[in-house]
Design a protein around this motif. Structure first.
Motif, PDB file in Angstrom:
ATOM      1  N   GLY A   1       0.960  -1.899  27.519  1.00  0.00           N
ATOM      2  CA  GLY A   1       0.293  -0.958  26.626  1.00  0.00           C
ATOM      3  C   GLY A   1       0.172  -1.467  25.214  1.00  0.00           C
ATOM      4  O   GLY A   1       0.293  -2.664  24.940  1.00  0.00           O
ATOM      5  N   ILE A   2      -0.081  -0.525  24.315  1.00  0.00           N
ATOM      6  CA  ILE A   2      -0.246  -0.803  22.884  1.00  0.00           C
ATOM      7  C   ILE A   2       0.649   0.168  22.111  1.00  0.00           C
ATOM      8  O   ILE A   2       0.721   1.361  22.440  1.00  0.00           O
ATOM      9  N   THR A   3       1.298  -0.345  21.074  1.00  0.00           N
ATOM     10  CA  THR A   3       2.109   0.479  20.181  1.00  0.00           C
ATOM     11  C   THR A   3       1.630   0.301  18.748  1.00  0.00           C
ATOM     12  O   THR A   3       1.425  -0.825  18.297  1.00  0.00           O
ATOM     13  N   ALA A   4       1.425   1.416  18.041  1.00  0.00           N
ATOM     14  CA  ALA A   4       1.186   1.392  16.599  1.00  0.00           C
ATOM     15  C   ALA A   4       2.482   1.803  15.921  1.00  0.00           C
ATOM     16  O   ALA A   4       2.991   2.907  16.153  1.00  0.00           O
ATOM     17  N   HIS A   5       3.030   0.915  15.091  1.00  0.00           N
ATOM     18  CA  HIS A   5       4.305   1.210  14.455  1.00  0.00           C
ATOM     19  C   HIS A   5       4.279   0.782  12.991  1.00  0.00           C
ATOM     20  O   HIS A   5       3.471  -0.055  12.579  1.00  0.00           O
ATOM     21  N   ARG A   6       5.174   1.359  12.213  1.00  0.00           N
ATOM     22  CA  ARG A   6       5.279   1.029  10.803  1.00  0.00           C
ATOM     23  C   ARG A   6       6.018  -0.296  10.655  1.00  0.00           C
ATOM     24  O   ARG A   6       7.099  -0.493  11.217  1.00  0.00           O
ATOM     25  N   MET A   7       5.428  -1.232   9.924  1.00  0.00           N
ATOM     26  CA  MET A   7       6.053  -2.529   9.743  1.00  0.00           C
ATOM     27  C   MET A   7       7.256  -2.412   8.825  1.00  0.00           C
ATOM     28  O   MET A   7       7.217  -1.725   7.803  1.00  0.00           O
ATOM     29  N   ASP A   8       8.339  -3.106   9.241  1.00  0.00           N
ATOM     30  CA  ASP A   8       9.536  -3.166   8.409  1.00  0.00           C
ATOM     31  C   ASP A   8      10.028  -4.611   8.395  1.00  0.00           C
ATOM     32  O   ASP A   8       9.286  -5.533   8.739  1.00  0.00           O
ATOM     33  N   GLY A   9      11.273  -4.831   8.016  1.00  0.00           N
ATOM     34  CA  GLY A   9      11.773  -6.181   7.860  1.00  0.00           C
ATOM     35  C   GLY A   9      12.054  -6.911   9.151  1.00  0.00           C
ATOM     36  O   GLY A   9      12.305  -8.118   9.128  1.00  0.00           O
ATOM     37  N   GLY A  10      12.044  -6.222  10.299  1.00  0.00           N
ATOM     38  CA  GLY A  10      12.271  -6.865  11.588  1.00  0.00           C
ATOM     39  C   GLY A  10      10.967  -7.257  12.246  1.00  0.00           C
ATOM     40  O   GLY A  10       9.872  -6.999  11.718  1.00  0.00           O
TER      41      GLY A  10
ATOM     42  N   VAL B   1      -5.703   3.980  19.919  1.00  0.00           N
ATOM     43  CA  VAL B   1      -4.356   4.028  19.338  1.00  0.00           C
ATOM     44  C   VAL B   1      -4.427   3.930  17.822  1.00  0.00           C
ATOM     45  O   VAL B   1      -3.757   4.676  17.091  1.00  0.00           O
ATOM     46  N   LEU B   2      -5.227   3.003  17.318  1.00  0.00           N
ATOM     47  CA  LEU B   2      -5.343   2.799  15.874  1.00  0.00           C
ATOM     48  C   LEU B   2      -5.866   4.039  15.172  1.00  0.00           C
ATOM     49  O   LEU B   2      -5.272   4.512  14.182  1.00  0.00           O
ATOM     50  N   LEU B   3      -6.980   4.568  15.639  1.00  0.00           N
ATOM     51  CA  LEU B   3      -7.615   5.681  14.914  1.00  0.00           C
ATOM     52  C   LEU B   3      -6.807   6.970  15.046  1.00  0.00           C
ATOM     53  O   LEU B   3      -6.788   7.787  14.117  1.00  0.00           O
ATOM     54  N   ASP B   4      -6.118   7.148  16.172  1.00  0.00           N
ATOM     55  CA  ASP B   4      -5.229   8.303  16.310  1.00  0.00           C
ATOM     56  C   ASP B   4      -4.110   8.225  15.271  1.00  0.00           C
ATOM     57  O   ASP B   4      -3.818   9.208  14.565  1.00  0.00           O
ATOM     58  N   ALA B   5      -3.475   7.061  15.162  1.00  0.00           N
ATOM     59  CA  ALA B   5      -2.383   6.912  14.193  1.00  0.00           C
ATOM     60  C   ALA B   5      -2.877   7.090  12.766  1.00  0.00           C
ATOM     61  O   ALA B   5      -2.242   7.791  11.962  1.00  0.00           O
ATOM     62  N   LEU B   6      -4.017   6.474  12.430  1.00  0.00           N
ATOM     63  CA  LEU B   6      -4.540   6.589  11.062  1.00  0.00           C
ATOM     64  C   LEU B   6      -4.902   8.027  10.715  1.00  0.00           C
ATOM     65  O   LEU B   6      -4.669   8.486   9.585  1.00  0.00           O
ATOM     66  N   ALA B   7      -5.476   8.748  11.663  1.00  0.00           N
ATOM     67  CA  ALA B   7      -5.860  10.136  11.398  1.00  0.00           C
ATOM     68  C   ALA B   7      -4.639  10.984  11.071  1.00  0.00           C
ATOM     69  O   ALA B   7      -4.665  11.811  10.137  1.00  0.00           O
ATOM     70  N   ARG B   8      -3.552  10.785  11.806  1.00  0.00           N
ATOM     71  CA  ARG B   8      -2.358  11.595  11.567  1.00  0.00           C
ATOM     72  C   ARG B   8      -1.619  11.158  10.306  1.00  0.00           C
ATOM     73  O   ARG B   8      -1.014  11.974   9.626  1.00  0.00           O
ATOM     74  N   ILE B   9      -1.682   9.867   9.995  1.00  0.00           N
ATOM     75  CA  ILE B   9      -1.089   9.408   8.729  1.00  0.00           C
ATOM     76  C   ILE B   9      -1.860  10.006   7.556  1.00  0.00           C
ATOM     77  O   ILE B   9      -1.274  10.516   6.589  1.00  0.00           O
ATOM     78  N   GLU B  10      -3.190   9.958   7.626  1.00  0.00           N
ATOM     79  CA  GLU B  10      -4.017  10.495   6.531  1.00  0.00           C
ATOM     80  C   GLU B  10      -3.804  11.996   6.372  1.00  0.00           C
ATOM     81  O   GLU B  10      -3.751  12.514   5.240  1.00  0.00           O
ATOM     82  N   ALA B  11      -3.659  12.717   7.483  1.00  0.00           N
ATOM     83  CA  ALA B  11      -3.478  14.168   7.429  1.00  0.00           C
ATOM     84  C   ALA B  11      -2.041  14.569   7.091  1.00  0.00           C
ATOM     85  O   ALA B  11      -1.771  15.752   6.834  1.00  0.00           O
ATOM     86  N   GLY B  12      -1.130  13.613   7.097  1.00  0.00           N
ATOM     87  CA  GLY B  12       0.272  13.929   6.830  1.00  0.00           C
ATOM     88  C   GLY B  12       0.980  14.589   7.988  1.00  0.00           C
ATOM     89  O   GLY B  12       2.034  15.202   7.798  1.00  0.00           O
ATOM     90  N   THR B  13       0.444  14.447   9.201  1.00  0.00           N
ATOM     91  CA  THR B  13       1.035  15.103  10.370  1.00  0.00           C
ATOM     92  C   THR B  13       1.732  14.125  11.314  1.00  0.00           C
ATOM     93  O   THR B  13       2.226  14.539  12.360  1.00  0.00           O
TER      94      THR B  13
ATOM     95  N   PRO C   1       0.837  -1.215   0.000  1.00  0.00           N
ATOM     96  CA  PRO C   1       0.000   0.000   0.000  1.00  0.00           C
ATOM     97  C   PRO C   1       0.869   1.261   0.000  1.00  0.00           C
ATOM     98  O   PRO C   1       2.006   1.241   0.490  1.00  0.00           O
ATOM     99  N   PRO C   2       0.359   2.364  -0.546  1.00  0.00           N
ATOM    100  CA  PRO C   2       1.135   3.614  -0.567  1.00  0.00           C
ATOM    101  C   PRO C   2       1.623   4.062   0.812  1.00  0.00           C
ATOM    102  O   PRO C   2       2.730   4.591   0.938  1.00  0.00           O
ATOM    103  N   HIS C   3       0.809   3.837   1.847  1.00  0.00           N
ATOM    104  CA  HIS C   3       1.212   4.215   3.209  1.00  0.00           C
ATOM    105  C   HIS C   3       1.812   3.048   3.980  1.00  0.00           C
ATOM    106  O   HIS C   3       2.016   3.154   5.205  1.00  0.00           O
ATOM    107  N   GLY C   4       2.097   1.947   3.317  1.00  0.00           N
ATOM    108  CA  GLY C   4       2.710   0.814   3.992  1.00  0.00           C
ATOM    109  C   GLY C   4       1.732   0.090   4.910  1.00  0.00           C
ATOM    110  O   GLY C   4       0.513   0.129   4.716  1.00  0.00           O
ATOM    111  N   THR C   5       2.281  -0.558   5.946  1.00  0.00           N
ATOM    112  CA  THR C   5       1.469  -1.325   6.888  1.00  0.00           C
ATOM    113  C   THR C   5       1.707  -0.818   8.302  1.00  0.00           C
ATOM    114  O   THR C   5       2.853  -0.706   8.756  1.00  0.00           O
ATOM    115  N   LEU C   6       0.611  -0.510   8.989  1.00  0.00           N
ATOM    116  CA  LEU C   6       0.641  -0.091  10.390  1.00  0.00           C
ATOM    117  C   LEU C   6       0.363  -1.320  11.246  1.00  0.00           C
ATOM    118  O   LEU C   6      -0.710  -1.919  11.147  1.00  0.00           O
TER     119      LEU C   6
END
Length: 314
Positions: A130-139, A173-185, A97-102
């Motif tokens: 707790g919970i962490t939302a992070h960008r998936m990479d090769g690790g 956590v999910l919707l906060d991260a998605l909102a800021r990714i969508e807004a570019g902030t 996906p253009p924004h990768g995987t959260l």
């Protein structure tokens, strides 16, 4: 945004439900087939069933394959969201996906990377989970962080209570991260991998009590393995004995680890700690046990008197 979701069990179910309740468009779901593994039956809410109830295309896979890549490509998501996906994903999946995987992981990364993070955190004496939302990479759980939320570990918290508390954080956590990714902030924060702790998948043997551990560690193990988790257990007179409630003794007891010593209150004090022979240790006071027939017993009834030993072998 157009979202593809990859997930499994209750964590994936809550993630999908949060997406369905949001303004985002869920274009497809990838999940694992049902499993008979003990830990996978505990939190068993079905991602597949929820998706099909809402008419969302579903792809079942044990691990990524060419068919999965084809399905994701056809769905054309802006972003993928993963929670409790059980196998490694290659870059042709997480970078599609253009924004990768959260990815959502139920720990405060970089601590407690890997499997069963909440029980391991409680056993280890962590002050919070707790919970962490992070960008998936090769690790494995190593990508840059978008959002985190914490839950304090109380003095008598159980693993079950803490898992439920972290699951309840998923929508926020999910919707906060998605909102800021969508807004570019969004401000991605790199993990300090020198601080990473990496834990393996729990098995039955990991719940076997080692009486050379200090009583405080054993108390946390018993609480971490609260129902419906496979309980902490020991052996008494050749019989497996589950310890389902316990606490740290008020007094100090010396002797040999595992010795069934003396009543303290309504419980039975068991000598604990590798240096118990020095006489400076607290004991683990067992309050309730469960025998192999599934019957629960108050410790005062099961242990009418002190004497004998609890051990790691039948």
């Amino acid at each position: 945004m157009r979202v593809a979701m990859l997930g499994y069990q209750t964590w994936g179910h809550r993630t999908l439900q949060a997406l369905l309740d949001s303004t985002h468009d869920v274009v497809g779901v990838v999940t694992h087939p049902a499993s008979d593994h003990a830990y996978e039956r505990i939190w068993g809410d079905s991602v597949e069933q929820l998706a099909r109830q809402h008419g969302i295309p579903v792809h079942l896979a044990r691990r990524p394959d060419d068919d999965l890549v084809a399905r994701l490509t056809a769905w054309q998501p802006d972003i993928a969201v993963a929670n409790n996906w059980r196998t490694w994903l290659p870059p042709e999946v997480y970078d599609l996906p253009p924004h990768g995987t959260l990815n959502l992981h139920d720990s405060l990364l970089p601590a407690f990377t890997g499997f069963s993070p909440v029980p391991w955190a409680l056993i280890s004496g962590a002050e919070d989970v707790g919970i962490t939302a992070h960008r998936m990479d090769g690790g494995l759980d190593t990508g840059d962080i978008a959002a985190q939320r914490a839950v304090p570990v109380g003095p008598r918290s159980t693993g079950t209570e803490l898992v439920r508390a972290t699951i309840d954080l998923i929508p926020e956590v999910l919707l906060d991260a998605l909102a800021r990714i969508e807004a570019g902030t969004v401000e991605w924060r790199a993990q300090d991998l020198d601080q990473r702790t990496f834990f393996h998948r729990r098995t039955e043997r990991d719940s076997l009590i080692d009486w050379t551990w200090p009583a405080a560690d054993l108390d946390r193990l018993v609480r971490a393995m609260s129902d419906p988790y496979p309980s902490a257990y020991t052996f008494h007179r050749g019989e497996r004995l589950e310890v389902i409630e316990a606490h740290i003794s008020a007094f100090r007891y010396g002797g040999t680890p595992g010795r069934i010593f003396i009543r303290e209150g309504d419980g039975m004090a068991i000598v604990a700690g590798g240096d118990a022979h020095r006489g400076g240790n607290r004991a683990l006071v067992i309050d309730r046990v469960r025998t192999p027939d599934g019957t629960e017993h108050a410790a005062s009834a099961y242990f009418p008197v002190g004497g004998g030993y609890l051990s790691r072998e039948p």
